[in-house]
Design an enzyme around this catalytic site. Structure first.
Site, PDB file in Angstrom:
ATOM      1  N   GLY A   1       0.837  -1.188   0.000  1.00  0.00           N
ATOM      2  CA  GLY A   1       0.000   0.000   0.000  1.00  0.00           C
ATOM      3  C   GLY A   1       0.872   1.239   0.000  1.00  0.00           C
TER       4      GLY A   1
ATOM      5  N   MET B   1       2.424   4.981   1.492  1.00  0.00           N
ATOM      6  CA  MET B   1       2.901   5.404   2.807  1.00  0.00           C
ATOM      7  C   MET B   1       1.715   5.813   3.676  1.00  0.00           C
ATOM      8  SD  MET B   1       6.441   7.511   2.024  1.00  0.00           S
ATOM      9  CE  MET B   1       6.769   7.730   3.797  1.00  0.00           C
TER      10      MET B   1
ATOM     11  N   GLU C   1       9.951  -2.981   4.445  1.00  0.00           N
ATOM     12  CA  GLU C   1      10.448  -2.049   3.421  1.00  0.00           C
ATOM     13  C   GLU C   1      11.128  -2.801   2.274  1.00  0.00           C
ATOM     14  OE1 GLU C   1       9.557   0.896   3.471  1.00  0.00           O
ATOM     15  OE2 GLU C   1       9.150   1.438   5.554  1.00  0.00           O
TER      16      GLU C   1
END
Length: 213
Positions: free
Chosen positions: A20, A22, A94
């Site tokens: 998705g 940030m 990340e």
């Protein structure tokens, strides 16, 4: 796909991807799952890319939750930490910052029976597929695609708005947080350089827009 529950009883490992824009709660969801697994005595190890300098040796969500993580430069370094230890789940935060080598690593881990959960941005500030994430989505058994809230209108946001250095020639990777990025919906996502479109697409849009004027 969200209703599918990965099993720990299979010989082959599974892969789950949380993606998705940030501010959509990807790391929060990742940490929530990890917390539940640890309560159930399921062994988990967390990895993060060295390029993410916001936190050192921890993965931390915006609501303050965090857990210890191993910082690595190359996805292949994951192997070094698993040779002598038998983790049931490998978590990677990340993931968009890793090279495509991560695909081989994840596939290999699944082949030997290790489960993998990944979180990352599926699109960059230009609203284009980000790094290795599209390929990870293709091989995932479960995909959790999250929305954020648009900073302009409050509707669901699927895109990440860069507030500085947002031209085509600017660096794709710019480590930052609320000072450099916002969540935006499609309507309010602004990118200074227009994407190239074919003549057919341009003509079609002009015809449709002409009918509505």
């Amino acid at each position: 796909m969200g209703k599918y529950q990965p099993s720990f009883q299979t010989k082959k490992g599974w892969t789950e991807v949380i993606c998705g824009p940030m501010f959509s709660g990807k790391t929060e969801k990742l940490l929530h799952k990890i917390k539940r697994w640890k309560i159930a005595k399921i062994s988990v190890v967390i990895f993060k890319p060295i390029i993410d300098t916001r936190q050192t040796n921890i993965v931390k969500s915006r609501n303050g939750e965090y857990d210890q993580a191993i910082t690595i430069n190359s996805p292949f370094e994951i192997y070094d930490h698993l040779v002598d230890k038998n983790y049931q789940i490998v978590a990677i935060d990340e993931a968009q910052f890793f090279s495509n080598e991560i695909i081989e690593v994840v596939t290999t881990l699944n082949e030997i029976g290790t489960n993998v959960i990944i979180s990352g941005l599926d699109t960059d500030f230009r609203a284009e597929p980000f790094g290795c994430i599209p390929q990870l989505l293709a091989i995932a058994d479960v995909v959790n695609k999250l929305d954020a809230i648009c900073n302009v209108c409050g509707s669901l946001a699927q895109r990440t708005q860069r507030l500085v250095n947002k031209n085509t020639n600017d660096n794709l990777v710019l480590i930052g947080d609320a000072e450099a990025y916002e969540a935006r919906c499609k309507l309010h996502h602004s990118f200074l350089t227009k994407k190239h479109v074919t003549v057919k697409t341009k003509n079609f849009k002009e015809q449709v827009q002409g009918k509505t004027q």
